[in-house]
Scaffold this motif. Structure first.
Motif, mmCIF file in Angstrom:
data_model
loop_
_atom_site.group_PDB
_atom_site.id
_atom_site.type_symbol
_atom_site.label_atom_id
_atom_site.label_comp_id
_atom_site.label_asym_id
_atom_site.label_seq_id
_atom_site.Cartn_x
_atom_site.Cartn_y
_atom_site.Cartn_z
ATOM 1 N N THR A 146 0.870 -1.256 0.037
ATOM 2 C CA THR A 146 0.098 -0.095 0.034
ATOM 3 C C THR A 146 0.839 1.107 -0.032
ATOM 4 O O THR A 146 2.092 1.192 0.185
ATOM 5 N N PRO A 147 0.357 2.497 -0.355
ATOM 6 C CA PRO A 147 1.248 3.693 -0.338
ATOM 7 C C PRO A 147 2.077 4.090 0.768
ATOM 8 O O PRO A 147 3.048 4.345 0.869
ATOM 9 N N ASP A 148 1.392 3.584 2.073
ATOM 10 C CA ASP A 148 2.069 3.755 3.344
ATOM 11 C C ASP A 148 3.217 2.912 3.577
ATOM 12 O O ASP A 148 3.944 3.260 4.444
ATOM 13 N N ASN A 149 3.608 1.767 2.607
ATOM 14 C CA ASN A 149 4.670 0.896 3.102
ATOM 15 C C ASN A 149 5.803 1.594 2.406
ATOM 16 O O ASN A 149 6.732 0.945 2.761
ATOM 17 N N TRP A 150 5.659 2.492 1.520
ATOM 18 C CA TRP A 150 6.838 2.618 0.884
ATOM 19 C C TRP A 150 7.904 3.674 1.718
ATOM 20 O O TRP A 150 7.531 4.356 2.437
ATOM 21 N N ARG A 151 9.172 3.327 1.490
ATOM 22 C CA ARG A 151 10.392 4.016 2.113
ATOM 23 C C ARG A 151 11.452 4.209 1.280
ATOM 24 O O ARG A 151 11.784 3.162 0.447
ATOM 25 N N LYS A 152 12.141 5.154 1.499
ATOM 26 C CA LYS A 152 13.517 5.753 0.582
ATOM 27 C C LYS A 152 14.537 4.742 1.155
ATOM 28 O O LYS A 152 14.723 4.924 2.238
ATOM 29 N N SER A 153 15.348 4.516 0.270
ATOM 30 C CA SER A 153 16.371 3.783 0.648
ATOM 31 C C SER A 153 17.461 4.781 1.432
ATOM 32 O O SER A 153 17.489 6.133 1.206
ATOM 33 N N SER A 154 18.010 4.135 2.297
ATOM 34 C CA SER A 154 19.064 4.945 3.160
ATOM 35 C C SER A 154 20.218 5.435 2.427
ATOM 36 O O SER A 154 21.105 6.268 2.845
ATOM 37 N N ALA B 220 9.239 -1.381 -0.352
ATOM 38 C CA ALA B 220 8.083 -1.663 0.469
ATOM 39 C C ALA B 220 7.930 -3.189 0.537
ATOM 40 O O ALA B 220 8.465 -3.901 -0.363
ATOM 41 N N HIS B 221 7.516 -3.587 1.850
ATOM 42 C CA HIS B 221 7.398 -5.186 1.895
ATOM 43 C C HIS B 221 6.112 -5.285 2.659
ATOM 44 O O HIS B 221 5.530 -4.516 3.315
ATOM 45 N N SER B 222 5.767 -6.744 2.450
ATOM 46 C CA SER B 222 4.644 -7.474 3.019
ATOM 47 C C SER B 222 5.182 -8.616 3.349
ATOM 48 O O SER B 222 6.391 -8.821 3.590
ATOM 49 N N PRO B 223 4.367 -9.213 4.266
ATOM 50 C CA PRO B 223 5.138 -10.617 4.883
ATOM 51 C C PRO B 223 5.582 -11.510 3.708
ATOM 52 O O PRO B 223 6.595 -12.358 4.036
ATOM 53 N N THR B 224 5.112 -11.445 2.588
ATOM 54 C CA THR B 224 5.340 -12.475 1.488
ATOM 55 C C THR B 224 6.247 -11.838 0.379
ATOM 56 O O THR B 224 6.878 -12.571 -0.368
#
Length: 73
Positions: free
Chosen positions: A3-11, A25-29
């Motif tokens: 979902t849109p709130d899962n996305w994070r920029k790389s460090s 972004a990641h989910s359990p699978t």
């Protein structure tokens, strides 16, 4: 589900304003990767265990980058 709130920029977004980076972004699978400059375009999605193999293949031979370890399945 990604979902849109899962996305994070790389460090490892680079110098300056961080415009040359990817978002993860990641989910359990699954783990998904996209270009932060064009987030509506193509997204690569991997089963969680396969993502580790993909990242390892991108690293230069003596890399000490370990930032992706938290995304391992």
């Amino acid at each position: 589900m990604i979902t849109p709130d899962n996305w994070r920029k790389s460090s490892h977004s680079g110098a300056g304003d961080g415009n040359s980076c990817v978002e993860i972004a990641h989910s359990p699978t699954h783990v998904a990767v996209r270009d932060s400059k064009t987030p509506a375009r193509a997204t690569l999605t991997f089963p969680a265990g396969t993502f580790t193999t993909f990242v390892d293949a991108l690293k230069p031979p003596h890399s000490t980058v370990t930032d992706f370890a938290r995304f391992r399945g």
